[in-house]
Design a protein around this motif. Structure first.
Motif, mmCIF file in Angstrom:
data_model
loop_
_atom_site.group_PDB
_atom_site.id
_atom_site.type_symbol
_atom_site.label_atom_id
_atom_site.label_comp_id
_atom_site.label_asym_id
_atom_site.label_seq_id
_atom_site.Cartn_x
_atom_site.Cartn_y
_atom_site.Cartn_z
ATOM 1 N N ALA A 68 0.824 -1.212 0.000
ATOM 2 C CA ALA A 68 0.000 0.000 0.000
ATOM 3 C C ALA A 68 0.858 1.261 0.000
ATOM 4 O O ALA A 68 0.510 2.248 -0.656
ATOM 5 N N VAL A 69 1.963 1.232 0.717
ATOM 6 C CA VAL A 69 2.847 2.395 0.776
ATOM 7 C C VAL A 69 3.403 2.724 -0.604
ATOM 8 O O VAL A 69 3.473 3.895 -0.982
ATOM 9 N N SER A 70 3.777 1.717 -1.358
ATOM 10 C CA SER A 70 4.323 1.957 -2.690
ATOM 11 C C SER A 70 3.289 2.633 -3.584
ATOM 12 O O SER A 70 3.594 3.607 -4.279
ATOM 13 N N GLY A 71 2.072 2.143 -3.562
ATOM 14 C CA GLY A 71 1.017 2.744 -4.365
ATOM 15 C C GLY A 71 0.658 4.142 -3.891
ATOM 16 O O GLY A 71 0.462 5.057 -4.705
ATOM 17 N N PHE A 72 0.592 4.314 -2.582
ATOM 18 C CA PHE A 72 0.282 5.622 -2.014
ATOM 19 C C PHE A 72 1.321 6.653 -2.411
ATOM 20 O O PHE A 72 0.981 7.771 -2.815
ATOM 21 N N ARG A 73 2.589 6.302 -2.294
ATOM 22 C CA ARG A 73 3.665 7.236 -2.625
ATOM 23 C C ARG A 73 3.610 7.631 -4.104
ATOM 24 O O ARG A 73 3.772 8.796 -4.451
ATOM 25 N N LEU A 74 3.383 6.647 -4.972
ATOM 26 C CA LEU A 74 3.312 6.934 -6.404
ATOM 27 C C LEU A 74 2.144 7.857 -6.735
ATOM 28 O O LEU A 74 2.302 8.840 -7.465
ATOM 29 N N LEU A 75 0.962 7.561 -6.197
ATOM 30 C CA LEU A 75 -0.206 8.402 -6.467
ATOM 31 C C LEU A 75 -0.031 9.811 -5.903
ATOM 32 O O LEU A 75 -0.412 10.798 -6.546
ATOM 33 N N LEU A 76 0.554 9.907 -4.734
ATOM 34 C CA LEU A 76 0.801 11.221 -4.142
ATOM 35 C C LEU A 76 1.820 12.010 -4.964
ATOM 36 O O LEU A 76 1.646 13.219 -5.169
#
Length: 124
Positions: A68-76
């Motif tokens: 989830a952190v990887s996806g969150f960082r990319l979207l942010l």
């Protein structure tokens, strides 16, 4: 907490290096540097605090957290670049993108190395 402290070291080193590059080559990088530092610090501190909470309260959810952190960082990061694109009036998007990507990749490398070490030490 080691993750946040190491993240602060990485961001500080990149910040000082960016200021040096700015002075040596007479580039106007101040806005991209400030946005990149703010983004990296907010993401690093947030990840560190949430990781500690998840590790203490629900250690079985850590693999899901890492994904989830990887996806969150990319979207942010995409959201930050999009907002900068909307506000950019001087056609400096390429400069911003390059500076931002240096900070983003350094943050990603720090995250990967730190959690690889943490997971390897907990497997023993």
């Amino acid at each position: 907490m080691n993750y946040i402290r190491q993240g602060l070291y990485v961001v500080s080193a990149l910040f000082l290096l960016s200021l040096l590059v700015m002075q040596v080559w007479f580039l106007d990088l101040l806005t991209p540097i400030i946005v990149s530092v703010a983004f990296t610090l907010v993401v690093c501190i947030t990840i560190g605090l949430v990781w500690r909470y998840v590790a203490l309260n629900s250690p079985d959810s850590l693999p899901t957290f890492f994904t989830a952190v990887s996806g969150f960082r990319l979207l942010l990061a995409l959201a930050v670049m999009f907002v900068y694109y909307l506000l950019d009036h001087n056609d400096t998007m390429l400069t911003f993108f390059l500076v931002f990507m240096v900070f983003y990749v350094a943050s990603l490398a720090h995250h990967t190395i730190f959690f690889a070490r943490v997971s390897n030490s907990s497997d023993r």
